[in-house]
Design an enzyme around this catalytic site. Structure first.
Site, PDB file in Angstrom:
ATOM      1  CG  ASP A 183      -2.021  -1.088   1.243  1.00  0.00           C
ATOM      2  OD1 ASP A 183      -1.698  -2.025   0.527  1.00  0.00           O
ATOM      3  OD2 ASP A 183      -2.952  -0.874   1.876  1.00  0.00           O
ATOM      4  CE  LYS A 231      -5.329   1.949   2.583  1.00  0.00           C
ATOM      5  NZ  LYS A 231      -4.253   1.336   3.219  1.00  0.00           N
ATOM      6  CE  LYS A 285      -7.039  -1.593   2.548  1.00  0.00           C
ATOM      7  NZ  LYS A 285      -5.736  -1.893   2.975  1.00  0.00           N
TER       8      LYS A 285
END
Lengths: 320, 286
Positions: free
Chosen positions: A157, A220, A256
């Protein structure tokens, strides 16, 4: 509101080479987001009532989509091991509860998580690139990523350089994502846009496209460190972006939302949004994740309420 | 001059320091003892009960952590505020219970005195219920009472009944969800207005108006409720509630025979019913 980007703009992906100029022209050529319309549509979808068997299914799906996260300075190997045990068996008293999708930790704790989750099918995600601010040199960010990948992380991430994005240096952000993607090797790359710092919905749409074109496997919303995090309109705009990206290129990118999703009701609102905006292709843990920590206990409590018929209490679940 | 429009009070619930309507949107008609219309009161649902439990749980840390002295002061403050609304409570009691104004005045006086009585207990409970224990070993061993947690209270009828069950629960640091059945809704909502202006933190007392028979089973089985007071539950429901309460080992308080004379000076049974004992073994001479 529902403008299909692929029909109103030409994708620059056909271009042999993306340049600063062509990238800027493309991103600023994306249709603007109707703020009132977006918020209204998100609110309308959020008002949908999901009950009984549909709710039971939604709860299990949401549990299987959770990226169980701990990103604190006070994280210890013991805490990570405990969280991994919970990821595999969220409710020790009930083996029918599905396992979560992944655990998400800092790079130095990846090895711990990998050891604890070996053979369980729960993936290990690691934040990287000078998380959460992203304020460091590209070399350091690449090293940070390699550290996590070498320790065995399945997913990375990364955070984008919001300073560069907001000052219009899109190419710099693009190249950074591409470099990190290369450093990831086989690991999936999730690109954190930190939408709470992007100010406008137009910027969220631009950043989504930018990340996808640079090679993101997932986009995300947030680091979870600043508020607002994953609001429904922002998630909806990102879902529109992945839908339109697939229409334009045939490639599928996951979404996400992370941060601020604390209750089962919130999670179910997100699932409705996915189904209505992007489509049910995204309704799997492979393409949609919920970054959360306290959400899992609420999901378990709701699940227990549905199976036992009595309201559950937090005393009967593990603390995160 | 045209006649003034009547400004009628809306009777709502009291949850977490706020006055929401029932989540279900339901209400019911409250009538006087002679059958006359008095008001429409909110008819709480099980989800209101769930919200009230969450509010009570949230308030527990702060309230149980407050000093006993502070809790006593706040109870005394409630008595002060009740005194200020004496006439209103008398009028409501006359309307709802059909008693004479004189009798209603006695009941309201008793309710105020009851609060003062329990307020005085706040810093004395630990001296009475706690002890230092002689043990056969090199330890200083002592026990102190601690609040049980979130208590569901099925209130009896009338203002005096309400105050007599709420005060002993909260004075020791518990928080509560009170179910006021039938026409007790009216004094209960007015009492909530008193509580809301008495420095009592929101969520320490939550009041649901509606049917005890509907809400009691949900509160009895709720895993985040630590104790239940079945005083106002009809006889035929009590056994089922006790059974449901066993699932998470709730403390159950069910006065036998059922309490009726609320004017009598209370004993400490209610006060002691919602306490846990913490015992500490402190090594000496190590």
């Amino acid at each position: 509101m529902l403008v299909n980007v692929s029909t109103t703009t030409t994708s620059p992906l056909a271009d042999a080479e993306i340049t600063d100029t062509s990238l800027r022209a493309f991103l600023h050529g994306l249709p603007g987001v109707d703020q009132v319309g977006a918020e209204q549509r998100a609110a309308t979808l959020a008002s949908r009532s999901i009950k009984t068997s549909a709710k039971a299914q939604a709860i299990d799906l949401a549990i299987s989509m959770v990226d169980l996260t701990t990103l604190e300075g006070a994280d210890t190997p013991g805490k990570v091991r405990a969280m991994c045990a919970k990821a595999v068996r969220p409710d020790p008293a009930d083996p029918s509860v599905p396992k979560v999708a992944a655990v998400c930790v800092y790079p130095d704790l990846v090895a711990q998580a990998v050891r604890a989750l070996k053979g369980t099918g729960v993936r290990v995600a690691s934040v990287a690139t000078a998380f959460p601010s992203g304020r460091s040199s590209l070399d350091v960010k690449v090293q940070d990523t390699k550290l996590a990948v070498e320790a065995g992380a399945d997913e990375i991430d990364m955070v984008i350089d919001r300073g560069a994005f907001l000052s219009g240096r899109y190419m710099r952000v693009f190249e950074e994502i591409a470099r990190i993607k290369a450093a990831c090797g086989d690991a999936h790359l999730k690109v954190i846009l930190e939408t709470g710092e992007l100010v406008t919905y137009d910027n969220v749409r631009r950043a989504s496209w930018l990340a996808m074109m640079a090679g993101a496997d997932f986009i995300k919303t947030s680091t979870g460190k600043i508020s607002p995090a994953a609001t429904l309109p922002v998630t909806m705009i990102m879902l529109e972006a992945v839908r339109d990206f697939r229409a334009a290129t045939g490639e599928m990118v996951g979404v996400k939302p992370a941060g601020g999703i604390r209750t089962t009701k919130d999670a179910i609102k997100h699932l409705v949004l996915v189904n209505e905006v992007a489509g049910d292709d995204w309704l799997t843990p492979e393409w949609y994740r919920l970054g959360a920590s306290s959400l899992l206990n609420d999901l378990l409590m709701q699940r227990q309420k549905m199976t036992t018929g009595r309201y559950a209490g937090p005393d009967h679940f593990t603390l995160d | 001059m045209s006649e003034r429009l009547a400004v009628r009070k809306t009777y709502k619930l009291y949850i977490g320091g706020k006055f929401p309507r029932s989540e279900s949107g339901r209400s019911y008609v409250v009538t006087s003892s002679t059958g006359d219309f008095l008001a429409n009161a909110a008819h709480a649902s099980r989800k209101d009960a769930r919200d009230a439990v969450s509010a009570a749980r949230k308030a527990f840390g702060g309230w149980s952590g407050a000093t006993a002295y502070n809790r006593g002061q706040i109870l005394y403050r409630i008595a002060e505020m009740l005194e200020g609304r004496h006439a209103q409570f008398v009028a409501e009691t006359v309307a709802a219970e059909g008693v004479s104004a004189e009798r209603a005045g006695e009941l309201v006086d008793a309710a105020i005195d009851r609060l003062v009585w329990y307020a005085g207990w706040s810093d004395k409970v630990s001296a009475v219920a706690g002890s230092s224990n002689p043990v056969a070993g090199p330890y200083f061993n002592f026990s102190t009472p601690e609040p049980t947690g979130v208590v569901a209270v099925m209130a009896p009828q009338g203002l005096l009944g309400l105050v007599s069950v709420i005060a002993p629960v909260i004075v020791t640091g518990n928080t509560c969800v009170v179910v006021a059945d039938g026409r007790t809704a009216l004094p209960a909502v007015t009492l909530a207005e008193v509580l809301a202006t008495s420095d009592l933190p929101g969520g320490v007392v939550n009041i649901l108006t509606g049917q005890a028979a509907e809400l009691a089973p949900w509160l009895a089985s709720h895993m985040d409720v630590n104790a239940i007071d079945l005083t106002g539950v009809p006889e035929h429901l009590a056994a089922a509630c006790e059974e449901a309460a066993a699932e998470n080992l709730k403390r159950v308080f069910r006065p036998l025979p059922p309490a009726t004379d609320w004017l009598a000076t209370p004993d400490t049974k209610r006060l002691m019913a919602f306490l846990e004992t913490k015992t500490v073994w402190h090594p000496v001479g190590m």
